[in-house]
Design an enzyme around this catalytic site. Sequence first.
Site, PDB file in Angstrom:
ATOM      1  N   ARG A  62       0.854  -1.208   0.000  1.00  0.00           N
ATOM      2  CA  ARG A  62       0.000   0.000   0.000  1.00  0.00           C
ATOM      3  C   ARG A  62       0.881   1.246   0.000  1.00  0.00           C
ATOM      4  O   ARG A  62       0.593   2.230  -0.640  1.00  0.00           O
ATOM      5  CB  ARG A  62      -0.914   0.052   1.235  1.00  0.00           C
ATOM      6  CG  ARG A  62      -1.780  -1.162   1.521  1.00  0.00           C
ATOM      7  CD  ARG A  62      -3.006  -1.200   0.640  1.00  0.00           C
ATOM      8  NE  ARG A  62      -2.711  -1.524  -0.744  1.00  0.00           N
ATOM      9  CZ  ARG A  62      -2.318  -2.708  -1.200  1.00  0.00           C
ATOM     10  NH1 ARG A  62      -2.159  -3.729  -0.383  1.00  0.00           N
ATOM     11  NH2 ARG A  62      -2.078  -2.891  -2.473  1.00  0.00           N
ATOM     12  N   HIS A 112      -7.544   7.831  10.779  1.00  0.00           N
ATOM     13  CA  HIS A 112      -7.189   6.413  10.718  1.00  0.00           C
ATOM     14  C   HIS A 112      -5.697   6.184  10.459  1.00  0.00           C
ATOM     15  O   HIS A 112      -5.293   5.088  10.083  1.00  0.00           O
ATOM     16  CB  HIS A 112      -8.033   5.707   9.648  1.00  0.00           C
ATOM     17  CG  HIS A 112      -9.479   5.564  10.031  1.00  0.00           C
ATOM     18  ND1 HIS A 112     -10.475   5.215   9.141  1.00  0.00           N
ATOM     19  CD2 HIS A 112     -10.100   5.726  11.229  1.00  0.00           C
ATOM     20  CE1 HIS A 112     -11.645   5.164   9.783  1.00  0.00           C
ATOM     21  NE2 HIS A 112     -11.445   5.493  11.037  1.00  0.00           N
ATOM     22  N   SER A 183     -18.709   5.376   2.846  1.00  0.00           N
ATOM     23  CA  SER A 183     -19.916   4.544   2.797  1.00  0.00           C
ATOM     24  C   SER A 183     -20.754   4.599   4.063  1.00  0.00           C
ATOM     25  O   SER A 183     -21.866   4.085   4.087  1.00  0.00           O
ATOM     26  CB  SER A 183     -19.509   3.092   2.520  1.00  0.00           C
ATOM     27  OG  SER A 183     -18.713   2.627   3.594  1.00  0.00           O
ATOM     28  N   LEU A 208     -20.749   8.407  -4.779  1.00  0.00           N
ATOM     29  CA  LEU A 208     -21.176   7.669  -5.963  1.00  0.00           C
ATOM     30  C   LEU A 208     -22.565   7.054  -5.774  1.00  0.00           C
ATOM     31  O   LEU A 208     -23.350   6.958  -6.703  1.00  0.00           O
ATOM     32  CB  LEU A 208     -20.152   6.566  -6.246  1.00  0.00           C
ATOM     33  CG  LEU A 208     -19.962   6.088  -7.665  1.00  0.00           C
ATOM     34  CD1 LEU A 208     -19.742   7.240  -8.626  1.00  0.00           C
ATOM     35  CD2 LEU A 208     -18.798   5.114  -7.740  1.00  0.00           C
ATOM     36  N   ALA A 225     -16.637  12.306  -7.045  1.00  0.00           N
ATOM     37  CA  ALA A 225     -16.133  13.477  -6.314  1.00  0.00           C
ATOM     38  C   ALA A 225     -15.264  14.363  -7.216  1.00  0.00           C
ATOM     39  O   ALA A 225     -15.339  15.593  -7.148  1.00  0.00           O
ATOM     40  CB  ALA A 225     -15.329  13.025  -5.102  1.00  0.00           C
TER      41      ALA A 225
END
Length: 238
Positions: A62, A112, A183, A208, A225
């Site tokens: 990542r 986070h 979400s 979305l 966005a």
Amino acid sequence: MVSINSSSRVVILTGAGVSAESGVRTFRDNDGLWEDHRVEDVATPHAWVNDQRLVWRFYQERRRQLLSVDPNPGHLAIAKLEQYLGESFTLITQNVDDLHERGGSKNVIHMHGELAKLRCEMCNHVGVYQGQNHYDREFIPCSDCGHETLRPHIVWFGEIPFEMAKIQEAVSTCEVFISIGTSGHVYPAAGLIEIAKSNAARCIGVNLEPPLNARYFDEFFQGKAGEILPQLVQKWIS
Ligand code: OAD
């Protein structure tokens, strides 16, 4: 339409959707798998104790991905709004990438955590370990106490998000709360809109698809966005 002027107190909360157009995959759009892993195999304290190598490699991947992605017009529009509002603007992100910063945002609360940073579980040292020479390494020792394996500076499931007092203060005193690309599954982030709403803030959503907490929106803009935000911000600041 909710109006914003140069002294409006505005909070933006972003999630994975704002980085989707940059090529960073979201969490819940792929059959519950995150980059082909079940989240509990890579994003819990238990996973780290159980299989450090797997978790380390996953986050190194990542981290390396940051080298190949760029901010999109959504990130740039948010930075433009910060420039217009100055001190009365707060950006809270659930994202662990650095695309807001690279898009020009100056003050970003990463509730986070951040991929670029690693943390020592022995002495609490937190440092920026960014770039190819770090992303290729099989574990990195702590530069302060010598502990062999720094961990990702990421809030895993079951851990408490960072800077909650600051977040609580900003959200409970804002006049406009804008939720973008998230979400509404993960708390406490998903509950921030309720705090804003109960303190009389006007709430706006850009997503979305309608998120789980869409009932709190006074206005909802459905779509990407990166396409919607540049127009919205232009309207707000002109
Ligand atoms: P999710 O993957 O749960 O949700 C992403 C949302 O963005 C979805 O509602 C998509 O419909 C929407 N979306 C996708 N592309 C978009 C686009 N181009 N423009 C606007 N919206 C778009 O991601 P989050 O809500 O951010 O936590 O997930 C929250 C947390 O769950 C993450 O921070 C992570 C994860 O577990 C930790 O790692 C602690």
